[in-house]
Scaffold this motif. Sequence first.
Motif, PDB file in Angstrom:
ATOM      1  N   HIS A 291       0.869  -1.171   0.000  1.00 12.88           N
ATOM      2  CA  HIS A 291       0.000   0.000   0.000  1.00 12.88           C
ATOM      3  C   HIS A 291       0.905   1.219   0.000  1.00 12.88           C
ATOM      4  O   HIS A 291       1.858   1.291   0.784  1.00 12.88           O
ATOM      5  CB  HIS A 291      -0.889   0.016   1.244  1.00 12.88           C
ATOM      6  N   THR A 292       0.607   2.168  -0.865  1.00 12.54           N
ATOM      7  CA  THR A 292       1.476   3.330  -0.998  1.00 12.54           C
ATOM      8  C   THR A 292       0.667   4.562  -1.353  1.00 12.54           C
ATOM      9  O   THR A 292      -0.412   4.455  -1.936  1.00 12.54           O
ATOM     10  CB  THR A 292       2.572   3.080  -2.059  1.00 12.54           C
ATOM     11  N   THR A 293       1.200   5.720  -1.021  1.00 13.95           N
ATOM     12  CA  THR A 293       0.549   6.976  -1.397  1.00 13.95           C
ATOM     13  C   THR A 293       0.811   7.307  -2.859  1.00 13.95           C
ATOM     14  O   THR A 293       0.164   8.165  -3.422  1.00 13.95           O
ATOM     15  CB  THR A 293       1.063   8.145  -0.529  1.00 13.95           C
ATOM     16  N   ARG A 294       1.747   6.602  -3.483  1.00 10.54           N
ATOM     17  CA  ARG A 294       2.108   6.907  -4.869  1.00 10.54           C
ATOM     18  C   ARG A 294       1.125   6.340  -5.885  1.00 10.54           C
ATOM     19  O   ARG A 294       1.074   6.797  -7.005  1.00 10.54           O
ATOM     20  CB  ARG A 294       3.519   6.399  -5.171  1.00 10.54           C
ATOM     21  N   LEU A 295       0.364   5.348  -5.504  1.00 17.63           N
ATOM     22  CA  LEU A 295      -0.621   4.759  -6.408  1.00 17.63           C
ATOM     23  C   LEU A 295      -2.007   4.995  -5.833  1.00 17.63           C
ATOM     24  O   LEU A 295      -2.320   4.496  -4.760  1.00 17.63           O
ATOM     25  CB  LEU A 295      -0.386   3.249  -6.563  1.00 17.63           C
ATOM     26  N   LEU A 296      -2.821   5.755  -6.527  1.00 20.50           N
ATOM     27  CA  LEU A 296      -4.146   6.093  -6.000  1.00 20.50           C
ATOM     28  C   LEU A 296      -4.961   4.858  -5.657  1.00 20.50           C
ATOM     29  O   LEU A 296      -5.675   4.830  -4.670  1.00 20.50           O
ATOM     30  CB  LEU A 296      -4.900   6.966  -6.991  1.00 20.50           C
TER      31      LEU A 296
END
Length: 114
Positions: A57-62
């Motif tokens: 889970h990352t903030t870079r991929l919506l």
Amino acid sequence: MRLTGRALRLTVLVGEGDMWHHRPLATEIVHRAHAAGLAGASVFRGLEGFGASSIVHTTRLLSMSQDLPVAVVIVDDEPRVRAFLPQLDELVSEGLVIIDEVEVIRYTGRTAAR
């Protein structure tokens, strides 16, 4: 409350989307820690992570930013932290709960406003 010297740091790693009775799980943990009289609790939101599910889970991929990692950190003396653990058994069905020994150098609060 005065807290110095040896203590335990309790860290609970869960997902931002984890809920407890329609309330964010991290919020429930903080409120229970407060009710239990623990010295303090803080919640930190992660930028990226994965756990037992192996999904990053990352903030870079919506599409993957919906369940970012959250860390709830509590520091107090050993008896208080260990007494709080049964509540986490009830609350945390997925996540990681860790304890490490720490040394508290300074613990001070604000003076109450008059």
